[in-house]
Design a protein around this motif. Structure first.
Motif, short mmCIF file in Angstrom:
data_model
loop_
_atom_site.label_atom_id
_atom_site.label_comp_id
_atom_site.label_asym_id
_atom_site.label_seq_id
_atom_site.Cartn_x
_atom_site.Cartn_y
_atom_site.Cartn_z
N ALA A 197 0.84 -1.20 0.00
CA ALA A 197 0.00 0.00 0.00
C ALA A 197 0.88 1.25 0.00
O ALA A 197 0.60 2.22 -0.70
CB ALA A 197 -0.92 0.00 1.21
N ALA A 224 -0.16 0.43 -3.90
CA ALA A 224 -1.16 -0.59 -4.23
C ALA A 224 -1.99 -0.84 -2.98
O ALA A 224 -1.74 -1.77 -2.24
CB ALA A 224 -0.47 -1.87 -4.68
N ASP A 225 -2.96 0.04 -2.75
CA ASP A 225 -3.76 -0.08 -1.54
C ASP A 225 -4.86 -1.10 -1.74
O ASP A 225 -5.76 -0.92 -2.55
CB ASP A 225 -4.35 1.28 -1.14
N GLU A 241 -7.36 -1.88 -0.06
CA GLU A 241 -8.74 -1.46 0.18
C GLU A 241 -9.32 -0.61 -0.94
O GLU A 241 -10.52 -0.43 -1.04
CB GLU A 241 -8.83 -0.70 1.51
N GLU A 242 -8.43 -0.08 -1.78
CA GLU A 242 -8.92 0.79 -2.85
C GLU A 242 -9.08 0.05 -4.17
O GLU A 242 -9.38 0.66 -5.19
CB GLU A 242 -7.94 1.96 -3.05
#
Lengths: 273, 309
Positions: free
Chosen positions: A189, A193-194, A196-197
């Protein structure tokens, strides 16, 4: 990830249930599960529910926490509910008492009752398992199991000890691996590269990419652990004293007896009603 | 330095892990911190003092449970709907503790390109950046095609830090990057960070529990203790409060102890700010001794004294 998974971690409150012998708690758990499976209808279930609420209150852990333990399994419970509702024993049997019909799908009062019963049973079982793990540390749990299977194994066999060690190490690894995957996810993240998104496809790809480092990490840990066990003189079958001896007290007998009575009561109710 | 803009500001920040659950654990209490652009900040503190939590808040990996965190043009507050943070994370790089364990691609190059590609750079540029970051960490470009797990420990650590630098962040945060490195690699890494800060104007936040390794380089120090920022100030100020360091779970750095010994023996030194390097310290002592008309040999004695400490 770890925030949501609360099943399997001890919550110290110092209640009397915490102090019970793990063998008593495991036996009670088995008796409770048996009573749950043997219970046939709402009356028995009501008795079991009241009984378990009393035991849960005695642990001094808020009931809300037990409900949280159900959360991760909510989809499975929904699936069980729907499955029972449309394909369970009560669903087709009394088609004449259909409350609601849509094409091939028939909903009956009996089916609804059966489905609710199945889900309630499942919920009670999960909550009760949670009670066991919330009040007992993993090491005490495995010691309890070791103590329970030891009388069953052949004289001189190390099976019980092996099993117990294996279980303790496995339990030790679960949070460690979860934590490790979480830090890797965080590191990813941080590099944009999160998790949750992301869209579901990207999520899947990212989780796949976790496989290699987490597995490698697990092997590394396992290797270090075995070396360190060996270095400290651990040997299967070696004569060894326990750090904490299990001691069976009057309270343990009382606790177990309660559950024996519960099972007997459920059986009687089932046979009488 | 005071005219430099503030890039990170934490106001009354609280953070509790797993808030609202029976496992809730408070990690930060009422933290107030300001970091200005282009400074090199050392963050010290014992284990469990909240250093790592602090870095994760600045990167938006964690949202504060109280107060507010302002980083560049973003403001993070409790309970806010988690905004898309990639525009922030492109500018704020974070390297975790044991970064080598976070390499996951099958070549070093892919791992280095992971960040830049996520931040929307074209493939070619990402590739250039990867090579550049590797060079900046003084690693051979031949390593690009290797599998990360075949590198040596030190190389892996540097590659992992390079993977953060590859995205070209304005603020670089490193969580104990020097732990488990040998002393030569440690010194090299710190001089690299210094270069990133002085020559390229990047803001560096580095967590360490070895204050001495960063004492000569850091512009500012933050000391964390039991979730509170108990100190923020320059190295001289830190030197002035050396007596309190032990209570905060931070070992008093060798240079500081050495300088304290000297100032207690040569009172004429006590008005001077603490020299940052061994050479400066030797020079200051020599001047003081010569000035007082004593015999020479200051630098030699200083070394002896440091060694016996």
């Amino acid at each position: 990830m770890r925030d949501k998974l609360i099943l399997g971690r001890m919550i110290p409150t110092g209640s009397r249930v915490h102090e019970l012998d793990p063998r008593a708690k495991i036996t009670a758990m088995l008796l409770f599960a048996a009573a749950l499976i043997l219970s046939g209808g709402w009356a028995e279930l009501a008795v079991l529910a009241v009984f378990s609420v009393i035991v849960l209150t005695a642990t001094k852990i808020p009931l809300r926490t037990y409900l949280r333990a159900l959360r991760p399994l909510r989809w499975l419970m929904l699936f069980v509910f729907l499955f029972q509702l449309f394909a369970g024993a009560g669903a087709g049997a009394a088609a004449d008492s259909a409350a609601w019909t849509l094409g091939p799908v028939t909903l009956t009062a009996a089916g609804l009752s059966g489905a609710l019963l199945a889900v309630s049973r499942m919920a009670l079982l999960i909550v009760f398992t949670a009670m066991l793990t919330f009040t007992t540390t993993p090491s005490m749990l495995s010691r309890g199991i070791e103590g329970m299977i030891k009388p069953l194994s052949r004289k001189g066999s190390t099976g019980a000890e092996r099993f117990s060690l294996m279980m303790r190490l496995a339990l030790r690894f679960i949070p460690a691996l979860l934590e490790e995957s979480q830090t890797i996810l965080k590191a990813q993240a941080a590099r944009g590269a999160d998790y949750e998104e992301m869209k579901i496809k990207e999520k899947a790809r990212l989780l796949m990419s976790l496989l290699v480092p987490v597995t490698v990490g697990a092997f590394r840990r396992a290797e270090e652990l075995t070396t360190s066990l060996e270095a400290r003189g651990y040997r299967i079958g070696a004569p060894r004293t326990s750090y904490r001896r299990l001691s069976w007290s009057g309270a343990d007998t009382f606790f177990t007896l309660l559950f024996v009575l519960l099972l007997a009561g459920t059986l009687t109710m089932r046979l009488m009603l | 330095m005071s005219e430099r803009e503030t890039v990170i500001e934490l106001k009354n920040v609280d953070y509790t892990y797993q808030a609202g659950s029976p496992f809730a654990a408070a990690a930060l209490h009422d933290v107030n911190i300001r970091v200005r652009r282009g400074t090199l900040v050392g963050i010290a503190g014992g284990t469990g003092s909240g250093k790592s939590t602090l870095l994760q808040l600045v990167n938006g990996l964690l949202l504060p449970t109280g107060g507010s965190v302002s980083v560049l043009d973003h403001v993070l507050t409790p309970g806010m709907k988690k905004p898309r943070l990639n525009s922030l994370r492109r500018r704020v790089g974070l390297s975790f503790q044991f970064p080598e364990q976070h390499l996951f691609e099958d070549t070093v190059e892919k791992d280095l390109m992971f960040g830049p590609l996520n931040f929307g750079m074209p493939r070619e540029e990402a590739q250039n950046r990867a090579a550049e970051a590797l060079r900046a960490m003084r690693l051979d470009e031949a390593l690009l095609k290797r599998h990360p797990l075949t590198l040596s420990g030190g190389q892996m650590r540097k590659a992992a830090i390079a993977s953060v630098l590859a995205a070209g962040p304005e603020i670089v945060m490193l969580d104990e990057p020097t732990a488990t490195l040998d002393s030569a690699a440690r010194r090299e890494l710190i001089s690299l960070l210094e270069r990133l800060c002085r020559e390229e104007g990047r803001t560096i936040l580095m967590v360490t529990h070895r204050v001495e390794e960063l004492l000569h380089a850091a512009d500012e120090w933050i000391v964390m203790h039991e979730g509170r920022a108990v100190f923020q100030g320059g190295p001289d100020e830190l030197a002035g409060r050396a007596g309190e360091l032990g209570g905060w779970g931070v070992a008093v750095p060798e240079q500081l102890r050495c300088w304290r010994e000297w100032t207690s023996r040569l009172p004429q030194l006590s008005s001077l700010p603490m020299p940052r390097t061994a050479e400066e310290m030797a020079g200051a002592i020599e001047r003081a001794v010569r000035g007082a008309g004593g015999s020479g040999g200051g630098p030699e004695r200083e070394e002896n004294l440091c060694a016996t400490n």
